[in-house]
Scaffold this active site. Structure first.
Site, PDB file in Angstrom:
ATOM      1  N   LYS A   1       0.657  -1.198  -0.033  1.00 56.87           N
ATOM      2  CA  LYS A   1       0.041  -0.193  -0.069  1.00 56.87           C
ATOM      3  C   LYS A   1       0.795   1.280  -0.120  1.00 56.87           C
ATOM      4  O   LYS A   1       0.525   2.203  -0.490  1.00 56.87           O
ATOM      5  CB  LYS A   1      -1.133   0.027   0.953  1.00 56.87           C
ATOM      6  CG  LYS A   1      -0.431  -0.020   2.496  1.00 56.87           C
ATOM      7  CD  LYS A   1      -1.364  -0.035   3.491  1.00 56.87           C
ATOM      8  CE  LYS A   1      -0.651   0.114   4.998  1.00 56.87           C
ATOM      9  NZ  LYS A   1      -1.372  -0.587   6.154  1.00 56.87           N
TER      10      LYS A   1
ATOM     11  N   ARG B   1      -7.495   0.711  16.452  1.00 54.92           N
ATOM     12  CA  ARG B   1      -7.982   0.886  15.008  1.00 54.92           C
ATOM     13  C   ARG B   1      -9.112  -0.052  14.746  1.00 54.92           C
ATOM     14  O   ARG B   1     -10.121  -0.069  15.457  1.00 54.92           O
ATOM     15  CB  ARG B   1      -6.772   0.847  14.201  1.00 54.92           C
ATOM     16  CG  ARG B   1      -6.942   1.683  12.808  1.00 54.92           C
ATOM     17  CD  ARG B   1      -5.743   1.685  11.917  1.00 54.92           C
ATOM     18  NE  ARG B   1      -5.853   0.197  11.074  1.00 54.92           N
ATOM     19  CZ  ARG B   1      -4.734   0.170  10.326  1.00 54.92           C
ATOM     20  NH1 ARG B   1      -3.823   1.149  10.122  1.00 54.92           N
ATOM     21  NH2 ARG B   1      -4.612  -1.043   9.644  1.00 54.92           N
TER      22      ARG B   1
HETATM   23  C1  LIG Z   1      -0.500  -1.673   6.645  1.00 57.63           C
HETATM   24  C2  LIG Z   1      -1.025  -2.811   7.026  1.00 57.63           C
HETATM   25  C3  LIG Z   1       0.046  -4.005   7.295  1.00 57.63           C
HETATM   26  C4  LIG Z   1       1.480  -3.709   7.006  1.00 57.63           C
HETATM   27  O1  LIG Z   1       1.903  -2.821   7.960  1.00 57.63           O
HETATM   28  P1  LIG Z   1       3.731  -2.772   8.102  1.00 57.63           P
HETATM   29  O2  LIG Z   1       3.827  -1.970   9.211  1.00 57.63           O
HETATM   30  O3  LIG Z   1       4.029  -1.930   6.686  1.00 57.63           O
HETATM   31  O4  LIG Z   1       4.480  -4.263   8.065  1.00 57.63           O
HETATM   32  C5  LIG Z   1      -0.466  -4.883   7.842  1.00 57.63           C
HETATM   33  N1  LIG Z   1      -1.699  -5.224   8.363  1.00 57.63           N
HETATM   34  C6  LIG Z   1      -2.586  -4.110   8.099  1.00 57.63           C
HETATM   35  C7  LIG Z   1      -4.263  -4.362   8.211  1.00 57.63           C
HETATM   36  C8  LIG Z   1      -2.316  -2.835   7.613  1.00 57.63           C
HETATM   37  O5  LIG Z   1      -3.014  -1.941   7.239  1.00 57.63           O
END
Ligand SMILES: *Cc1c(COP(=O)(O)O)cnc(C)c1O
Length: 364
Positions: free
Chosen positions: A36, A131
Site C-alpha cells: 500500500k 483501530r
Molecule cells: C499496513 C498494514 C500492514 C502492514 O504494516 P507494516 O507495518 O508496513 O508491515 C499489515 N496489516 C494491515 C491491516 C495494514 O493496514
C-alpha cells in the site's frame, strides 16, 4: 530525466523480502507482502513475490487493480475494511478480505451468493491498538452470526497493532489472539486456518522465538520496503534501508541571510517558523515540496546538507557546507521514511523509476 523522481531498487526489495520470509519461515509463519505504501506498484509486488511472499495485500481496490493490470499474478488480500458501497468490487477483485462489521459481511455475503461464489474472510480482533477490529468480548456472538451468512467462509483471525496507537505486539496480546481462536474453534465448530498476528512491528517477537506457535501468518510492508521493524524503527539485519531514493533538482542557489527580513505573520501552513541566526548562508531551493513529501521524513544522503523547510512546491536547504560544489541544475538525493515514501509514491509529480538487475531501468 525529469525531476523530481524516486528510484526503486527492485533487487533490494527482493532481497529484503527473502530475508524476512526466511526468518518467518523458521518460526512457522507465512508472509504476505503489503504494497500500500507504494500505491500498488507492480514492480514492487513482483519483487516481493520473487523474494518468497505467498501473496500480496493492499489497502485499496484501486491499487490491487493496478497490480492486476500490471500483470502481477498472485492471490490478493484487501487490508482495509470493505465499504458496504463497494462489496461487489471486493468480491470480484480479491481472494480474501479483512472484516469487523456484520452488516458489511452481510453485504459481502449477498454479493458473493449472487455470483455463486464463496468469499474468504479474516475477522479482525482489536487487541488494544484501537483501530479496526471486533472487541474480544464480542467475538463469539459475532462469529455465531457470521456463520449464518451464505457465500462467506471465515478462514482465520487477525489483529493489527502499532500502526495507529503504537501498541506493541507482546506474548500477552498474541496469546490472547490464539486463545480467542481456540475458543471459537471449540464453541462454534469451526476451523481457523490463519492466525494473522503480525506486521512489521512483530519481527522482534518473532526473532526472539516468543511469538506463540499458532500465529502462522504475517502481513509485512515496511520491513520489506524500508528494511526496518516498526517498534523502534531499527534497521533489520540483512536488509537494505535504501531501496527507495528521492531525487530533486536545484532550481535556485544563492547566498542569503539565515534570518528573515521584515515583520512576520503565519507561513502558508498556518505556522510561525523558527529561524536560527547563522549569518549569511548558501541557500538552495529544490523542486520538491509538501505536495510530494513529508518534510520531516526525508534525509539528504550528503550529511553536510541541511533541510530548512518546505512549502507546497519548494524544499529549502542550507548547502553552505557543500562549499561551492553545487550548481543550479544539480540533483540531490534523499532517503525516505514511511511517511515520506507514502507521500512521494502517491504524488503524481514524482516520477517512479524502477531499477532492474544489471542497470536496466525503466519507468512505471
Ligand atoms: C499496513 C498494514 C500492514 C502492514 O504494516 P507494516 O507495518 O508496513 O508491515 C499489515 N496489516 C494491515 C491491516 C495494514 O493496514
Amino acid at each position: 530525466m525529469a525531476t523530481p523522481y524516486i528510484t526503486i531498487d527492485l533487487e533490494k526489495i527482493e532481497h529484503n523480502a527473502h530475508t524476512i520470509v526466511e526468518l518467518c519461515k523458521i518460526h512457522g509463519i507465512e508472509v504476505t507482502g503489503v504494497t500500500k505504501v507504494t500505491c500498488g506498484h507492480p514492480g514492487v509486488a513482483a519483487a516481493m513475490l520473487r523474494g518468497g511472499v505467498v501473496s500480496i495485500a493492499d489497502s485499496r481496490l484501486e491499487n490491487i487493480q493496478r497490480l492486476k493490470d500490471g500483470g502481477v499474478d498472485s492471490t490478493y488480500m484487501l487490508l482495509r475494511l470493505s465499504p458496504v458501497s463497494g462489496v461487489d468490487g471486493v468480491i470480484e477483485s480479491v481472494d480474501v478480505s479483512l472484516n469487523s462489521e456484520l452488516s458489511t459481511l452481510a453485504a459481502l455475503s449477498q454479493a458473493a451468493d449472487r455470483r455463486g461464489l464463496v468469499h474468504d474472510v479474516i475477522l479482525m480482533v482489536d487487541l488494544g491498538d484501537l483501530r479496526e477490529g471486533i472487541w474480544p468480548d464480542d467475538l463469539i456472538s459475532f462469529v455465531r452470526e457470521a456463520l449464518k451468512l451464505p457465500g462467506i467462509r471465515i478462514r482465520g483471525l487477525g489483529a493489527n497493532l502499532a500502526c495507529f496507537s503504537g501498541v506493541a505486539p507482546s506474548e500477552d496480546n498474541m496469546n490472547l489472539l490464539v486463545e480467542l481462536a481456540d475458543t471459537i474453534e471449540k464453541t462454534c465448530d469451526l476451523e481457523l486456518g490463519w492466525i494473522s498476528g503480525a506486521n512489521s512491528s512483530g519481527l522482534e517477537l518473532i526473532e526472539a522465538g516468543r511469538m506463540p506457535k499458532r500465529i502462522n501468518h504475517a502481513r509485512i510492508g515496511e520491513a520489506i520496503l524500508l528494511g526496518r521493524e516498526t517498534i523502534h524503527r531499527r534497521p533489520w539485519p540483512g536488509t537494505w534501508q535504501d531501496a527507495f531514493i528521492l531525487h530533486a533538482e536545484v532550481l535556485e542557489l544563492k547566498t542569503k541571510p539565515s534570518m528573515v527580513v521584515g515583520k512576520r505573520g503565519e507561513d502558508a501552513f498556518g505556522r510561525q517558523p523558527v529561524f536560527e541566526d547563522r549569518g549569511e548562508i548558501e541557500r538552495a531551493l529544490l523542486n520538491v515540496g509538501r505536495e510530494d513529501i513529508d518534510v520531516k521524513g526525508i534525509t539528504p544522503l550528503d550529511p553536510c546538507l541541511r533541510i530548512l523547510g518546505a512549502s507546497s512546491g519548494y524544499l529549502a536547504m542550507d548547502v553552505t557546507d557543500a562549499q561551492g560544489s553545487l550548481q543550479v541544475g544539480d540533483e540531490l538525493a534523499f532517503s525516505l521514511n514511511y511517511s515520506a515514501l507514502l507521500a512521494a509514491m502517491t504524488s503524481q509529480y514524482v516520477k517512479k523509476r524502477s531499477m532492474r538487475p544489471i542497470g536496466n531501468e525503466n519507468e512505471m
